[in-house]
Design an enzyme around this catalytic site. Structure first.
Site, PDB file in Angstrom:
ATOM      1  N   TYR A 187       0.839  -1.213   0.000  1.00  0.00           N
ATOM      2  CA  TYR A 187       0.000   0.000   0.000  1.00  0.00           C
ATOM      3  C   TYR A 187       0.874   1.265   0.000  1.00  0.00           C
ATOM      4  O   TYR A 187       0.725   2.114  -0.886  1.00  0.00           O
ATOM      5  CB  TYR A 187      -0.948  -0.019   1.205  1.00  0.00           C
ATOM      6  N   GLU A 245       2.221   6.515  -6.974  1.00  0.00           N
ATOM      7  CA  GLU A 245       1.149   7.389  -7.476  1.00  0.00           C
ATOM      8  C   GLU A 245       1.481   8.864  -7.230  1.00  0.00           C
ATOM      9  O   GLU A 245       1.356   9.699  -8.129  1.00  0.00           O
ATOM     10  CB  GLU A 245      -0.185   7.024  -6.809  1.00  0.00           C
TER      11      GLU A 245
HETATM   12  C1  LIG Z   1     -11.426  11.954  -8.534  1.00  0.00           C
HETATM   13  C2  LIG Z   1     -10.277  12.289  -7.684  1.00  0.00           C
HETATM   14  C3  LIG Z   1      -9.764  11.132  -6.908  1.00  0.00           C
HETATM   15  C4  LIG Z   1      -9.149  11.579  -5.628  1.00  0.00           C
HETATM   16  C5  LIG Z   1      -8.280  10.545  -5.046  1.00  0.00           C
HETATM   17  C6  LIG Z   1      -7.955  10.799  -3.658  1.00  0.00           C
HETATM   18  C7  LIG Z   1      -6.863   9.890  -3.196  1.00  0.00           C
HETATM   19  C8  LIG Z   1      -7.240   9.038  -2.071  1.00  0.00           C
HETATM   20  C9  LIG Z   1      -6.145   8.177  -1.558  1.00  0.00           C
HETATM   21  C10 LIG Z   1      -6.303   6.776  -2.066  1.00  0.00           C
HETATM   22  C11 LIG Z   1      -5.046   5.996  -1.940  1.00  0.00           C
HETATM   23  C12 LIG Z   1      -5.179   4.708  -2.734  1.00  0.00           C
HETATM   24  C13 LIG Z   1      -3.860   4.208  -3.090  1.00  0.00           C
HETATM   25  C14 LIG Z   1      -3.921   2.882  -3.804  1.00  0.00           C
HETATM   26  O1  LIG Z   1      -4.364   3.059  -5.118  1.00  0.00           O
HETATM   27  C15 LIG Z   1      -2.578   2.274  -3.777  1.00  0.00           C
HETATM   28  C16 LIG Z   1      -2.647   0.793  -3.936  1.00  0.00           C
HETATM   29  O2  LIG Z   1      -3.628   0.147  -4.096  1.00  0.00           O
HETATM   30  S1  LIG Z   1      -1.152   0.078  -3.852  1.00  0.00           S
HETATM   31  C17 LIG Z   1      -1.454  -1.664  -3.805  1.00  0.00           C
HETATM   32  C18 LIG Z   1      -1.798  -2.176  -2.436  1.00  0.00           C
HETATM   33  N1  LIG Z   1      -3.178  -2.059  -2.299  1.00  0.00           N
HETATM   34  C19 LIG Z   1      -3.911  -2.888  -1.556  1.00  0.00           C
HETATM   35  O3  LIG Z   1      -3.454  -3.784  -0.888  1.00  0.00           O
HETATM   36  C20 LIG Z   1      -5.355  -2.645  -1.682  1.00  0.00           C
HETATM   37  C21 LIG Z   1      -6.028  -2.901  -0.428  1.00  0.00           C
HETATM   38  N2  LIG Z   1      -7.343  -2.468  -0.623  1.00  0.00           N
HETATM   39  C22 LIG Z   1      -8.302  -3.317  -0.945  1.00  0.00           C
HETATM   40  O4  LIG Z   1      -8.154  -4.497  -0.931  1.00  0.00           O
HETATM   41  C23 LIG Z   1      -9.660  -2.814  -1.317  1.00  0.00           C
HETATM   42  O5  LIG Z   1      -9.545  -1.827  -2.162  1.00  0.00           O
HETATM   43  C24 LIG Z   1     -10.525  -2.531  -0.164  1.00  0.00           C
HETATM   44  C25 LIG Z   1     -11.810  -1.892  -0.622  1.00  0.00           C
HETATM   45  C26 LIG Z   1      -9.802  -1.575   0.772  1.00  0.00           C
HETATM   46  C27 LIG Z   1     -10.778  -3.882   0.440  1.00  0.00           C
HETATM   47  O6  LIG Z   1     -11.502  -3.835   1.526  1.00  0.00           O
HETATM   48  P1  LIG Z   1     -12.553  -4.953   1.839  1.00  0.00           P
HETATM   49  O7  LIG Z   1     -13.351  -4.490   2.978  1.00  0.00           O
HETATM   50  O8  LIG Z   1     -13.277  -5.363   0.596  1.00  0.00           O
HETATM   51  O9  LIG Z   1     -11.671  -6.143   2.326  1.00  0.00           O
HETATM   52  P2  LIG Z   1     -11.805  -7.673   2.102  1.00  0.00           P
HETATM   53  O10 LIG Z   1     -11.010  -8.081   0.939  1.00  0.00           O
HETATM   54  O11 LIG Z   1     -11.392  -8.268   3.419  1.00  0.00           O
HETATM   55  O12 LIG Z   1     -13.334  -7.997   1.797  1.00  0.00           O
HETATM   56  C28 LIG Z   1     -14.387  -7.890   2.772  1.00  0.00           C
HETATM   57  C29 LIG Z   1     -15.464  -8.926   2.503  1.00  0.00           C
HETATM   58  O13 LIG Z   1     -16.037  -8.763   1.211  1.00  0.00           O
HETATM   59  C30 LIG Z   1     -15.774  -9.907   0.411  1.00  0.00           C
HETATM   60  N3  LIG Z   1     -15.497  -9.469  -0.927  1.00  0.00           N
HETATM   61  C31 LIG Z   1     -15.030  -8.266  -1.301  1.00  0.00           C
HETATM   62  N4  LIG Z   1     -14.873  -8.214  -2.608  1.00  0.00           N
HETATM   63  C32 LIG Z   1     -15.238  -9.411  -3.097  1.00  0.00           C
HETATM   64  C33 LIG Z   1     -15.297  -9.979  -4.382  1.00  0.00           C
HETATM   65  N5  LIG Z   1     -14.898  -9.296  -5.465  1.00  0.00           N
HETATM   66  N6  LIG Z   1     -15.719 -11.241  -4.494  1.00  0.00           N
HETATM   67  C34 LIG Z   1     -16.109 -11.960  -3.429  1.00  0.00           C
HETATM   68  N7  LIG Z   1     -16.089 -11.477  -2.167  1.00  0.00           N
HETATM   69  C35 LIG Z   1     -15.653 -10.221  -2.018  1.00  0.00           C
HETATM   70  C36 LIG Z   1     -14.585 -10.557   1.074  1.00  0.00           C
HETATM   71  O14 LIG Z   1     -14.469 -11.907   0.804  1.00  0.00           O
HETATM   72  C37 LIG Z   1     -14.900 -10.301   2.522  1.00  0.00           C
HETATM   73  O15 LIG Z   1     -15.931 -11.200   2.905  1.00  0.00           O
HETATM   74  P3  LIG Z   1     -16.112 -11.745   4.384  1.00  0.00           P
HETATM   75  O16 LIG Z   1     -16.389 -10.570   5.259  1.00  0.00           O
HETATM   76  O17 LIG Z   1     -17.267 -12.663   4.289  1.00  0.00           O
HETATM   77  O18 LIG Z   1     -14.837 -12.431   4.755  1.00  0.00           O
END
Ligand SMILES: CCCCCCCCCCCCC[C@@H](O)CC(=O)SCCNC(=O)CCNC(=O)[C@H](O)C(C)(C)COP(=O)(O)OP(=O)(O)OC[C@H]1O[C@@H](n2cnc3c(N)ncnc32)[C@H](O)[C@@H]1OP(=O)(O)O
Length: 242
Positions: free
Chosen positions: A164, A171
């Site tokens: 992250y 970015e």
């Molecule tokens: C217009 C102008 C724009 C202005 C911009 C302003 C800037 C703001 C700053 C933003 C910074 C972002 C920087 C970023 O781009 C840099 C990077 O990404 S670098 C790479 C590293 N990144 C990561 O590791 C990303 C981490 N983030 C994420 O994974 C997701 O985006 C996030 C939404 C944060 C994930 O959160 P989530 O709550 O979904 O976590 P989980 O994976 O644990 O999921 C929760 C439960 O939902 C189920 N789930 C979710 N998605 C799916 C799917 N596609 N299929 C099936 N199930 C899904 C998951 O299984 C979990 O279920 P359960 O609770 O039952 O276990």
């Protein structure tokens, strides 16, 4: 005699309940979606490795993969829809910020300003996104299929700790590199006088976007740290309703 579910552990019962509420169509769609996204990001990874091995440089790499990157990153908008209709248990706001900031980086920064496409920072965030998304979508896929290898679960909830911040550095350096070109060209800006009587300066908008990482990024990072504690250490986290 007790039924299978009565015999199961609390964790098994919770999994069964979750599946029942999600529904067959939603599960089938999510499985298809996650397989397609894993494949897309894998194609991107292979293309990047092949390009680098053949050319021995990162110059021109972005142009080579731009189409695939734009397609799969834009497709991720569906994830906001998934949260909105409630087929995944994730916050619309957290997902929206994550997906929109990436789409903005791809379309309105890297794709729009050719002069920065060979910057090392572009390669940094593209490589980091690619590794993250292959892990994330394969995690969701195997999880839905009930065959989740522990190392994928571990990678999903540990790699982000380093990835992250690295992605954010890539970015921010890319936006920073674009500033002189944006200022010189006046792109996406609206100067007065004009018939709408409004002015907009994309240069200052980009500076505001960079500053907005300060309050927004920690929230995404702490969200993931909470998810990590919940999934890897079984902590019960009470989240506020969004
Ligand atoms: C217009 C102008 C724009 C202005 C911009 C302003 C800037 C703001 C700053 C933003 C910074 C972002 C920087 C970023 O781009 C840099 C990077 O990404 S670098 C790479 C590293 N990144 C990561 O590791 C990303 C981490 N983030 C994420 O994974 C997701 O985006 C996030 C939404 C944060 C994930 O959160 P989530 O709550 O979904 O976590 P989980 O994976 O644990 O999921 C929760 C439960 O939902 C189920 N789930 C979710 N998605 C799916 C799917 N596609 N299929 C099936 N199930 C899904 C998951 O299984 C979990 O279920 P359960 O609770 O039952 O276990």
């Amino acid at each position: 005699m007790a039924s299978g579910e009565e015999d199961g552990t609390v964790e098994e019962k919770e999994t069964n309940n979750k599946k029942r509420t999600k529904g067959t169509i939603a599960t089938a769609w999510l499985t298809f979606y996650n397989i397609a996204m894993t494949a897309g990001w894998l194609v991107l990874a292979v293309a990047m490795v092949r390009y680098y091995l053949q050319k021995g440089t990162h110059k021109g790499l972005y142009r080579n993969i731009a189409r695939t990157l734009k397609f799969f990153q834009t497709f991720a908008l569906l994830e906001v829809g998934h949260c909105a209709i409630g087929i995944v248990r994730t916050s619309v706001i957290v997902t929206g910020v994550q997906v929109c900031s990436r789409i903005f980086m791809v379309w309105f920064v890297t794709n729009s300003i050719r002069q920065i496409q060979n910057e090392e920072s572009v390669i940094l965030f593209v490589v980091v996104w690619t590794i993250t998304e292959i892990t994330r979508y394969s995690f969701y896929t195997f999880n839905l299929l009930n065959h989740l290898p522990y190392f994928i679960k571990w990678a999903r909830y540990n790699m982000f700790i380093v990835m992250y911040p690295l992605g954010v550095i890539g970015e921010l350096l890319t936006i920073h590199a674009s500033l002189p070109y944006v200022r010189r060209s006046g792109m996406y800006s609206l100067r007065l006088p004009n018939k709408y009587n409004v002015s907009f300066d994309y240069y200052y908008f980009l500076i505001i976007v960079m500053l907005s990482y300060i309050p927004l990024f920690p929230q995404l990072y702490f969200h993931m740290l909470r998810q990590r504690r919940r999934v890897l250490h079984g902590e019960i986290i009470v989240e506020k309703d969004e």
